[in-house]
Design a protein around this motif. Sequence first.
Motif, short mmCIF file in Angstrom:
data_model
loop_
_atom_site.label_atom_id
_atom_site.label_comp_id
_atom_site.label_asym_id
_atom_site.label_seq_id
_atom_site.Cartn_x
_atom_site.Cartn_y
_atom_site.Cartn_z
N ALA A 12 0.83 -1.21 0.00
CA ALA A 12 0.00 0.00 0.00
C ALA A 12 0.86 1.25 0.00
O ALA A 12 0.55 2.23 -0.69
CB ALA A 12 -0.94 -0.01 1.20
N LEU A 13 1.96 1.23 0.75
CA LEU A 13 2.85 2.40 0.78
C LEU A 13 3.52 2.62 -0.57
O LEU A 13 3.62 3.76 -1.05
CB LEU A 13 3.91 2.23 1.87
N VAL A 14 3.98 1.55 -1.19
CA VAL A 14 4.59 1.66 -2.52
C VAL A 14 3.57 2.23 -3.51
O VAL A 14 3.88 3.14 -4.29
CB VAL A 14 5.14 0.31 -3.00
N GLN A 15 2.37 1.72 -3.48
CA GLN A 15 1.33 2.19 -4.39
C GLN A 15 1.03 3.67 -4.14
O GLN A 15 0.93 4.46 -5.07
CB GLN A 15 0.06 1.37 -4.23
N PHE A 16 0.88 4.05 -2.86
CA PHE A 16 0.57 5.44 -2.52
C PHE A 16 1.66 6.38 -3.03
O PHE A 16 1.37 7.38 -3.68
CB PHE A 16 0.42 5.61 -1.00
N TRP A 17 2.92 6.08 -2.74
CA TRP A 17 4.01 6.98 -3.11
C TRP A 17 4.30 6.96 -4.61
O TRP A 17 4.92 7.88 -5.13
CB TRP A 17 5.25 6.68 -2.29
N THR A 22 0.04 15.20 -8.98
CA THR A 22 -0.43 16.08 -10.05
C THR A 22 -0.34 15.28 -11.34
O THR A 22 0.06 14.12 -11.31
CB THR A 22 0.42 17.37 -10.16
N GLU A 23 -0.65 15.89 -12.45
CA GLU A 23 -0.61 15.14 -13.72
C GLU A 23 0.78 14.61 -14.04
O GLU A 23 0.91 13.54 -14.61
CB GLU A 23 -1.09 16.03 -14.87
N SER A 24 1.83 15.35 -13.67
CA SER A 24 3.17 14.94 -14.09
C SER A 24 4.13 14.64 -12.95
O SER A 24 5.25 14.23 -13.19
CB SER A 24 3.77 16.03 -14.97
N THR A 25 3.72 14.82 -11.71
CA THR A 25 4.63 14.63 -10.58
C THR A 25 4.12 13.55 -9.64
O THR A 25 2.99 13.61 -9.17
CB THR A 25 4.79 15.95 -9.79
N ARG A 26 4.98 12.59 -9.38
CA ARG A 26 4.64 11.55 -8.41
C ARG A 26 4.90 12.07 -7.00
O ARG A 26 5.68 12.99 -6.80
CB ARG A 26 5.44 10.29 -8.67
N ARG A 27 4.24 11.48 -6.03
CA ARG A 27 4.36 11.95 -4.65
C ARG A 27 5.80 11.90 -4.14
O ARG A 27 6.26 12.81 -3.46
CB ARG A 27 3.45 11.13 -3.74
N TRP A 28 6.54 10.84 -4.47
CA TRP A 28 7.92 10.74 -3.99
C TRP A 28 8.77 11.85 -4.60
O TRP A 28 9.66 12.37 -3.93
CB TRP A 28 8.53 9.36 -4.26
N GLN A 29 8.48 12.23 -5.85
CA GLN A 29 9.25 13.31 -6.49
C GLN A 29 8.90 14.64 -5.84
O GLN A 29 9.77 15.48 -5.60
CB GLN A 29 8.97 13.37 -7.99
N TRP A 30 7.62 14.85 -5.52
CA TRP A 30 7.21 16.07 -4.84
C TRP A 30 7.92 16.19 -3.50
O TRP A 30 8.44 17.24 -3.14
CB TRP A 30 5.69 16.06 -4.66
N LEU A 31 7.94 15.09 -2.72
CA LEU A 31 8.59 15.11 -1.41
C LEU A 31 10.09 15.35 -1.56
O LEU A 31 10.68 16.13 -0.81
CB LEU A 31 8.33 13.79 -0.67
#
Length: 83
Positions: A12-17, A22-31
Amino acid sequence: MGEMMLEAMQSALVQFWSEPCTESTRRWQWLSDLFKGALLISLSDGQSMLKLEREQMLTLRQIAHCPEKSARVAAYGADCTEA
């Protein structure tokens, strides 16, 4: 059962991150970008509360700006920071 719950939580954590925030940014990249920005602000001249020598601060700036060595060589020359 505990091992199965751990595996489910990891999945679930892998899927979430991995999902886009946004359309072009994954959560891990944002963080990652957030942490990079905070680091660069903390290393700004006159802004740093860190007890680092000037050379240490310049080294961290180079690595934050250019994590890949080839990019550091292009930006700072052959005697750039080794990491």
